[in-house]
Write an enzyme that holds these catalytic residues in place. Structure first.
Site, PDB file in Angstrom:
ATOM      1  N   ASP A  38     -11.539   1.780  -9.992  1.00  5.69           N
ATOM      2  CA  ASP A  38     -12.676   1.390  -8.845  1.00  5.69           C
ATOM      3  C   ASP A  38     -13.965   2.038  -9.550  1.00  5.69           C
ATOM      4  OD1 ASP A  38     -12.784   0.268  -5.830  1.00  5.69           O
ATOM      5  OD2 ASP A  38     -14.463   1.086  -6.342  1.00  5.69           O
ATOM      6  N   ASP A  45      -8.328  -6.177  -4.721  1.00  7.23           N
ATOM      7  CA  ASP A  45      -8.907  -6.549  -3.496  1.00  7.23           C
ATOM      8  C   ASP A  45     -10.534  -6.400  -3.544  1.00  7.23           C
ATOM      9  OD1 ASP A  45      -9.042  -6.936  -0.697  1.00  7.23           O
ATOM     10  OD2 ASP A  45      -8.721  -4.834   0.004  1.00  7.23           O
ATOM     11  N   LYS A  60      -7.968 -11.171  -3.975  1.00  7.79           N
ATOM     12  CA  LYS A  60      -8.836 -11.679  -2.712  1.00  7.79           C
ATOM     13  C   LYS A  60      -9.992 -12.589  -3.351  1.00  7.79           C
ATOM     14  CE  LYS A  60     -11.734  -8.692  -0.784  1.00  7.79           C
ATOM     15  NZ  LYS A  60     -11.911  -7.564   0.270  1.00  7.79           N
ATOM     16  N   GLY A 100      -8.284   3.465  -1.126  1.00  9.24           N
ATOM     17  CA  GLY A 100      -6.913   3.866  -1.806  1.00  9.24           C
ATOM     18  C   GLY A 100      -5.852   3.483  -0.973  1.00  9.24           C
ATOM     19  N   TRP A 152      -4.227   0.545  -0.470  1.00 10.70           N
ATOM     20  CA  TRP A 152      -3.382  -0.239  -1.143  1.00 10.70           C
ATOM     21  C   TRP A 152      -2.599   0.447  -2.316  1.00 10.70           C
ATOM     22  CZ3 TRP A 152      -4.560  -5.897  -2.796  1.00 10.70           C
ATOM     23  CH2 TRP A 152      -5.193  -6.658  -1.850  1.00 10.70           C
ATOM     24  N   ASP A 190     -16.452   0.170 -13.813  1.00 10.13           N
ATOM     25  CA  ASP A 190     -16.678  -1.242 -13.399  1.00 10.13           C
ATOM     26  C   ASP A 190     -15.685  -2.043 -14.450  1.00 10.13           C
ATOM     27  OD1 ASP A 190     -17.735  -3.768 -13.032  1.00 10.13           O
ATOM     28  OD2 ASP A 190     -19.750  -3.121 -12.915  1.00 10.13           O
TER      29      ASP A 190
HETATM   30  C1  LIG Z   1     -12.458  -3.940  -0.100  1.00  9.26           C
HETATM   31  S1  LIG Z   1     -12.678  -2.613  -1.043  1.00  9.26           S
HETATM   32  C2  LIG Z   1     -10.698  -2.201  -1.387  1.00  9.26           C
HETATM   33  C3  LIG Z   1     -10.094  -1.512  -0.385  1.00  9.26           C
HETATM   34  C4  LIG Z   1      -8.647  -1.168  -1.042  1.00  9.26           C
HETATM   35  N1  LIG Z   1      -7.728  -2.254  -1.252  1.00  9.26           N
HETATM   36  C5  LIG Z   1      -8.058  -0.009  -0.131  1.00  9.26           C
HETATM   37  O1  LIG Z   1      -6.888  -0.445   0.540  1.00  9.26           O
HETATM   38  O2  LIG Z   1      -8.459   0.954   0.180  1.00  9.26           O
HETATM   39  C6  LIG Z   1     -12.999  -3.144  -2.596  1.00  9.26           C
HETATM   40  C7  LIG Z   1     -13.446  -2.320  -3.591  1.00  9.26           C
HETATM   41  O3  LIG Z   1     -13.646  -3.045  -4.914  1.00  9.26           O
HETATM   42  C8  LIG Z   1     -14.598  -2.110  -5.754  1.00  9.26           C
HETATM   43  N2  LIG Z   1     -15.405  -3.164  -6.580  1.00  9.26           N
HETATM   44  C9  LIG Z   1     -16.051  -4.253  -6.494  1.00  9.26           C
HETATM   45  N3  LIG Z   1     -16.505  -4.576  -7.646  1.00  9.26           N
HETATM   46  C10 LIG Z   1     -15.862  -3.823  -8.664  1.00  9.26           C
HETATM   47  C11 LIG Z   1     -16.068  -3.781  -9.897  1.00  9.26           C
HETATM   48  N4  LIG Z   1     -16.794  -4.757 -10.900  1.00  9.26           N
HETATM   49  N5  LIG Z   1     -15.276  -2.910 -10.716  1.00  9.26           N
HETATM   50  C12 LIG Z   1     -14.500  -1.942  -9.975  1.00  9.26           C
HETATM   51  N6  LIG Z   1     -14.360  -1.949  -8.576  1.00  9.26           N
HETATM   52  C13 LIG Z   1     -15.152  -2.769  -7.862  1.00  9.26           C
HETATM   53  C14 LIG Z   1     -15.467  -1.682  -4.458  1.00  9.26           C
HETATM   54  O4  LIG Z   1     -16.087  -0.389  -5.226  1.00  9.26           O
HETATM   55  C15 LIG Z   1     -14.504  -1.526  -3.436  1.00  9.26           C
HETATM   56  O5  LIG Z   1     -14.133  -0.021  -3.353  1.00  9.26           O
END
Ligand SMILES: C[S@@+](CC[C@H](N)C(=O)[O-])C[C@H]1O[C@@H](n2cnc3c(N)ncnc32)[C@H](O)[C@@H]1O
Length: 204
Positions: A78, A119, A159, A58, A60, A94
């Site tokens: 997320d 991200d 990203k 969280g 961002w 998802d």
């Molecule tokens: C690098 S982290 C994000 C960090 C976030 N920007 C922060 O500042 O805290 C990437 C996130 O993408 C989520 N994610 C990956 N694939 C996803 C999907 N298909 N649907 C929803 N979330 C997804 C992961 O669960 C993870 O929490």
């Protein structure tokens, strides 16, 4: 600068970001990547409607919320649970499931978004071709969704990972956005294939 010295410096900086995130109220060092991009590109303004995809834990969302409120709207999504944040509407699910992005559209209540930021990174299998293909599929999905919800002139930040399909993807974005910029903020490890694409000025 010699490679070893550079690596040392980068490791120090990484630690610095982790420490800074801990000392501040931010939940992750990822916030510094977004903040560094924002400091250069001036993405966020009070009153905006923003969608944060892949938002957990969280940081961002914390940063964006500070920039856009009191009048802004932030929807965070997320697949993992996320600790609640004031003035952030969180949807757990998802994004590859239609119902999840539909829930986002519904929360927008017929208004368009100023920005979509993502991200997200897929769960890594360690098989590079598979991971890259999954990452590009997520990026395409974010792009399609953005085309659906962004207002004219809106922006999208995604990203990506350098590899198969990433150059073609950037070219694809140029057809619908006025400007496409590649960003590699200092807080993103130099050795990582991760980078961000900022597409500005959505043309409906
Ligand atoms: C690098 S982290 C994000 C960090 C976030 N920007 C922060 O500042 O805290 C990437 C996130 O993408 C989520 N994610 C990956 N694939 C996803 C999907 N298909 N649907 C929803 N979330 C997804 C992961 O669960 C993870 O929490």
């Amino acid at each position: 600068m010699a490679k070893r010295s550079k690596q040392w410096l980068q490791a120090q900086q990484r630690d610095q970001y982790v420490k800074q995130a801990r000392q501040s109220h931010y939940r992750s060092r990822a916030v510094f990547k977004l903040r560094q991009i924002d400091q250069k590109e001036k993405l966020f303004h009070p009153g905006q409607a923003v969608i944060d995809l892949g938002a957990a834990p969280g940081s961002w969302s914390q940063y964006v919320s500070e920039c856009i409120n009191p009048q802004g709207r932030l929807i965070a999504v997320d697949i993992l649970a996320m600790q609640a944040l004031d003035k952030v509407l969180f949807i757990q699910g998802d994004v590859t499931e239609t119902r999840v992005l539909d829930a986002c559209r519904q929360e927008l209540q017929n208004t368009a978004a100023d920005l979509v930021i993502s991200d997200m990174a897929p769960n890594l299998t360690g098989i590079r071709v598979t991971d890259q293909a999954r990452s590009m599929r997520l990026a395409e999905l974010v792009y399609d969704f953005s085309c659906d919800v962004l207002k004219p002139g809106g922006d999208m930040l995604i990203k990506l990972f350098q590899g198969e399909g990433s150059d073609e993807f950037k070219k694809e974005l140029m057809q619908r956005f006025q400007k496409v910029i590649v960003k590699k903020p200092n807080a993103s490890r130099a050795g990582s294939r991760e980078f961000y694409v900022l597409a500005r000025g959505y043309e409906v």
